[in-house]
Design an enzyme around this catalytic site. Structure first.
Site, PDB file in Angstrom:
ATOM      1  CG  ASP A  33     -53.178 -26.323  88.336  1.00  0.00           C
ATOM      2  OD1 ASP A  33     -52.537 -25.335  87.935  1.00  0.00           O
ATOM      3  OD2 ASP A  33     -52.621 -27.365  88.743  1.00  0.00           O
ATOM      4  N   GLY A 139     -53.020 -26.762  81.006  1.00  0.00           N
ATOM      5  CA  GLY A 139     -54.232 -27.515  80.719  1.00  0.00           C
ATOM      6  C   GLY A 139     -54.245 -28.937  81.222  1.00  0.00           C
ATOM      7  CG  ASP A 170     -47.459 -25.032  86.953  1.00  0.00           C
ATOM      8  OD1 ASP A 170     -47.370 -26.264  87.111  1.00  0.00           O
ATOM      9  OD2 ASP A 170     -48.552 -24.416  86.969  1.00  0.00           O
ATOM     10  N   GLY A 171     -44.890 -27.310  85.705  1.00  0.00           N
ATOM     11  CA  GLY A 171     -45.121 -28.315  84.677  1.00  0.00           C
ATOM     12  C   GLY A 171     -43.951 -29.253  84.473  1.00  0.00           C
ATOM     13  CB  SER A 191     -48.363 -36.284  87.867  1.00  0.00           C
ATOM     14  OG  SER A 191     -47.462 -35.587  87.068  1.00  0.00           O
TER      15      SER A 191
HETATM   16  C1  DX5 Z   1     -50.771 -27.468  84.101  1.00  0.00           C
HETATM   17  C2  DX5 Z   1     -50.904 -27.031  85.531  1.00  0.00           C
HETATM   18  C3  DX5 Z   1     -49.870 -27.573  86.438  1.00  0.00           C
HETATM   19  C4  DX5 Z   1     -49.866 -29.072  86.540  1.00  0.00           C
HETATM   20  C5  DX5 Z   1     -48.539 -29.524  87.032  1.00  0.00           C
HETATM   21  O1  DX5 Z   1     -51.650 -26.739  83.336  1.00  0.00           O
HETATM   22  O2  DX5 Z   1     -50.847 -25.639  85.613  1.00  0.00           O
HETATM   23  O3  DX5 Z   1     -49.982 -26.987  87.716  1.00  0.00           O
HETATM   24  O4  DX5 Z   1     -50.859 -29.563  87.380  1.00  0.00           O
HETATM   25  O5  DX5 Z   1     -48.585 -30.913  87.055  1.00  0.00           O
HETATM   26  P1  DX5 Z   1     -47.351 -31.816  86.687  1.00  0.00           P
HETATM   27  O6  DX5 Z   1     -46.353 -31.635  87.783  1.00  0.00           O
HETATM   28  O7  DX5 Z   1     -47.967 -33.172  86.645  1.00  0.00           O
HETATM   29  O8  DX5 Z   1     -46.838 -31.355  85.355  1.00  0.00           O
HETATM   30 ZN    ZN Z   2     -50.594 -24.744  87.592  1.00  0.00          ZN
END
Ligand code: DX5
Ligand code: ZN
Length: 207
Positions: A33, A139, A170-171, A191
């Site tokens: 990221d 973010g 993603d997320g 996470s």
């Molecule tokens: C959020 C990012 C993600 C994030 C995913 O803006 O683009 O890549 O790090 O993390 P988790 O799995 O904790 O939602």
């Molecule tokens: Zn990401």
């Protein structure tokens, strides 16, 4: 096709340690990221550390640019072991960025925020390799999965038709939400993996 797992270290407390640990697992990619403090509030610019570690890491990078001006970052990450560089479709006027990424022989991804109409992707379907559907507002790591993402994946899959474009999401991906994204080819998870004490076990629970 078996689902691929791309591990984000945005929520890592010890980035170097975690990158080395991710590298020792069966993860398919390291999700990078990149945040400029403008496209999203937070700044996260891990290039220097990845550049230093690039001599030991074997995993390829899946780079997610959350920045207003991608050129400099495309040029940086093109020097590393990078499989995908993904930019946000909300930037508009992105043809030049797509061409720049391609000029390095790197696969092009387009990311879309939860509130953006998926029809904007139509203009680019013949030029890209991956669509990254955000299932949280970009973010921050550790946010809750937005349920509407499931229907958006299906919609985008239909739009893609028989083109060779991967869907990544993603997320908020963890063992509870993974069943909501069964139609995706790649899942990005942060996470859930890096805040655990057994990366490999968590990665495998997503496949
Ligand atoms: C959020 C990012 C993600 C994030 C995913 O803006 O683009 O890549 O790090 O993390 P988790 O799995 O904790 O939602
Ligand atoms: Zn990401």
């Amino acid at each position: 096709m078996k689902k691929k797992v791309s591990v984000s270290f945005l929520s890592s407390k010890d980035i170097i340690d975690d990158l080395l640990e991710i590298d020792s697992t069966t993860a398919d990619y390291v999700h990078v990221d990149v945040m400029d403090g403008r496209f999203v509030k937070k700044k996260f610019l891990p290039f220097k550390i990845l550049n230093k570690l690039s001599y030991v890491l074997r995993k390829r990078f899946d780079v997610h640019l959350m920045v207003n001006e991608p050129i400099k970052f495309i040029e940086q990450y093109a020097t590393l072991n990078t499989e995908f560089i993904t930019i946000h479709v909300e930037l508009g006027e992105i043809d030049n960025y797509i061409d720049l990424i391609k000029s390095y022989g790197i696969k092009v991804g387009l990311s879309i925020k939860p509130d953006t109409d998926v029809s904007v992707l139509n203009n680019y379907l013949d030029k890209i390799d991956l669509i990254l559907i955000m299932s949280v507002e970009p973010g921050l790591g550790g946010q809750k999965f937005i349920e509407e993402a499931t229907a958006r994946i299906e919609k985008v899959k239909k739009m893609i038709g028989n083109r060779n474009i991967l869907i990544s999401v993603d997320g908020g991906i963890n063992s509870d939400t993974i069943s909501n994204v069964s139609k995706s080819d790649i899942v990005v998870s942060g996470s859930y993996i890096v805040c655990s004490d057994n990366f490999e076990e968590k990665i495998n629970s997503l496949r």
